[in-house]
Design a protein around this motif. Structure first.
Motif, short mmCIF file in Angstrom:
data_model
loop_
_atom_site.label_atom_id
_atom_site.label_comp_id
_atom_site.label_asym_id
_atom_site.label_seq_id
_atom_site.Cartn_x
_atom_site.Cartn_y
_atom_site.Cartn_z
N ARG A 93 1.03 -1.06 0.23
CA ARG A 93 0.01 0.03 -0.40
C ARG A 93 0.81 1.32 0.00
O ARG A 93 1.64 0.89 0.84
CB ARG A 93 -0.60 0.40 1.55
N LEU A 94 0.49 2.72 -0.80
CA LEU A 94 1.10 3.60 -1.11
C LEU A 94 0.31 4.50 0.03
O LEU A 94 -0.81 4.36 -0.88
CB LEU A 94 1.61 3.64 -1.96
N GLU A 95 0.50 5.31 0.62
CA GLU A 95 -0.36 6.45 1.40
C GLU A 95 -0.14 7.87 0.72
O GLU A 95 0.94 8.41 0.77
CB GLU A 95 0.10 6.27 3.08
N MET A 96 -1.37 8.79 0.01
CA MET A 96 -0.79 9.33 -0.07
C MET A 96 -1.25 10.29 0.58
O MET A 96 -2.65 10.74 0.56
CB MET A 96 -1.62 9.60 -1.22
N THR A 97 -1.11 11.37 1.36
CA THR A 97 -1.70 12.52 2.00
C THR A 97 -1.54 13.86 1.33
O THR A 97 -0.25 14.56 0.50
CB THR A 97 -0.67 12.63 3.11
N CYS A 98 -2.66 14.33 1.08
CA CYS A 98 -2.23 15.60 0.48
C CYS A 98 -1.42 16.80 1.50
O CYS A 98 -1.78 17.12 2.28
CB CYS A 98 -3.82 16.19 0.82
N LYS A 99 -0.83 17.34 0.88
CA LYS A 99 -0.19 19.40 1.29
C LYS A 99 -1.39 19.62 1.20
O LYS A 99 -0.84 20.53 2.28
CB LYS A 99 0.38 19.59 0.65
N VAL A 100 -2.31 20.60 1.22
CA VAL A 100 -3.16 21.50 1.35
C VAL A 100 -4.63 21.00 2.22
O VAL A 100 -4.52 21.75 3.12
CB VAL A 100 -3.82 21.29 -0.40
N CYS A 101 -5.22 19.68 2.74
CA CYS A 101 -6.18 19.55 3.75
C CYS A 101 -5.82 18.42 4.03
O CYS A 101 -6.55 18.40 5.33
CB CYS A 101 -7.55 19.23 2.57
N GLY A 102 -4.54 16.81 4.34
CA GLY A 102 -4.10 16.11 4.87
C GLY A 102 -4.90 15.33 4.73
O GLY A 102 -4.92 14.39 5.45
N HIS A 103 -5.73 15.69 3.78
CA HIS A 103 -6.67 13.86 3.84
C HIS A 103 -5.59 13.02 2.86
O HIS A 103 -4.94 12.56 2.15
CB HIS A 103 -7.63 14.45 1.95
N ILE A 135 -3.30 13.32 -7.84
CA ILE A 135 -4.39 14.30 -7.15
C ILE A 135 -5.04 14.63 -5.83
O ILE A 135 -5.40 13.21 -5.79
CB ILE A 135 -5.20 15.38 -7.53
N CYS A 136 -5.67 15.09 -4.69
CA CYS A 136 -5.96 14.66 -3.69
C CYS A 136 -7.71 14.63 -3.65
O CYS A 136 -8.71 14.76 -4.94
CB CYS A 136 -6.47 15.80 -2.12
N LYS A 137 -8.15 13.02 -2.91
CA LYS A 137 -9.05 12.59 -3.81
C LYS A 137 -10.35 13.53 -3.05
O LYS A 137 -11.51 13.10 -2.97
CB LYS A 137 -9.41 11.13 -3.54
N ALA A 138 -9.99 14.43 -2.44
CA ALA A 138 -11.54 15.10 -1.43
C ALA A 138 -11.55 15.78 -1.90
O ALA A 138 -11.10 16.33 -3.17
CB ALA A 138 -10.38 15.72 0.45
N ARG A 139 -13.17 16.30 -2.09
CA ARG A 139 -13.65 16.78 -2.53
C ARG A 139 -13.48 18.40 -2.80
O ARG A 139 -13.71 19.13 -2.12
CB ARG A 139 -15.87 17.40 -1.82
N LYS A 140 -13.65 18.82 -3.54
CA LYS A 140 -12.93 20.30 -4.34
C LYS A 140 -11.30 20.56 -3.98
O LYS A 140 -11.38 21.57 -3.99
CB LYS A 140 -14.11 20.91 -4.16
N CYS A 141 -10.96 19.61 -3.54
CA CYS A 141 -9.36 19.78 -2.99
C CYS A 141 -8.25 19.79 -4.54
O CYS A 141 -7.88 21.09 -4.75
CB CYS A 141 -8.79 19.39 -1.94
N TYR A 142 -8.49 18.72 -4.86
CA TYR A 142 -6.93 18.77 -6.21
C TYR A 142 -5.80 18.88 -5.72
O TYR A 142 -5.03 19.87 -6.85
CB TYR A 142 -7.77 19.24 -7.33
N GLY A 143 -5.42 19.17 -3.89
CA GLY A 143 -4.12 19.00 -4.12
C GLY A 143 -3.14 18.64 -4.47
O GLY A 143 -3.45 17.21 -4.90
N LYS A 144 -1.83 18.55 -4.17
CA LYS A 144 -1.10 17.77 -4.71
C LYS A 144 -0.90 16.95 -3.35
O LYS A 144 -1.12 17.24 -2.28
CB LYS A 144 0.08 19.01 -4.44
#
Length: 83
Positions: free
Chosen positions: A17-27, A55-64
């Motif tokens: 598993r690869l953990e992807m953490t959003c740099k913008v919202c922390g999702h 990109i971030c999977k959180a709603r309307k974030c699209y952060g790196k």
């Protein structure tokens, strides 16, 4: 060079598993090699390329995102207890 630029998706175990953490919202969301290799030729991508295009999977974030590899052989960072 680091581990992201040396490892390809095909080098990982199928259940890795690869953990992807959003740099913008922390999702946080997780990817596995079969999820990445859903299209032809994607098994040859290096992990830094996967991180760059995800990109971030959180709603309307699209952060790196920042990638971390989840190791199965490490149980816990704390070993100790009360006597």
């Amino acid at each position: 060079m680091n581990w992201k630029s040396e490892l390809q998706v095909r080098d990982l175990d199928r259940d890795q598993r690869l953990e992807m953490t959003c740099k913008v919202c922390g999702h946080i969301h997780y990817l596995t090699p079969p999820m990445i290799m859903c299209a032809p030729e994607r098994e040859f991508l290096y992990l830094d390329e996967v991180e760059r295009e995800t990109i971030c999977k959180a709603r309307k974030c699209y952060g790196k995102v920042r990638m971390a590899i989840i190791r199965k052989d490490v149980a816990s960072g704390f070993v100790g207890g009360l006597a």
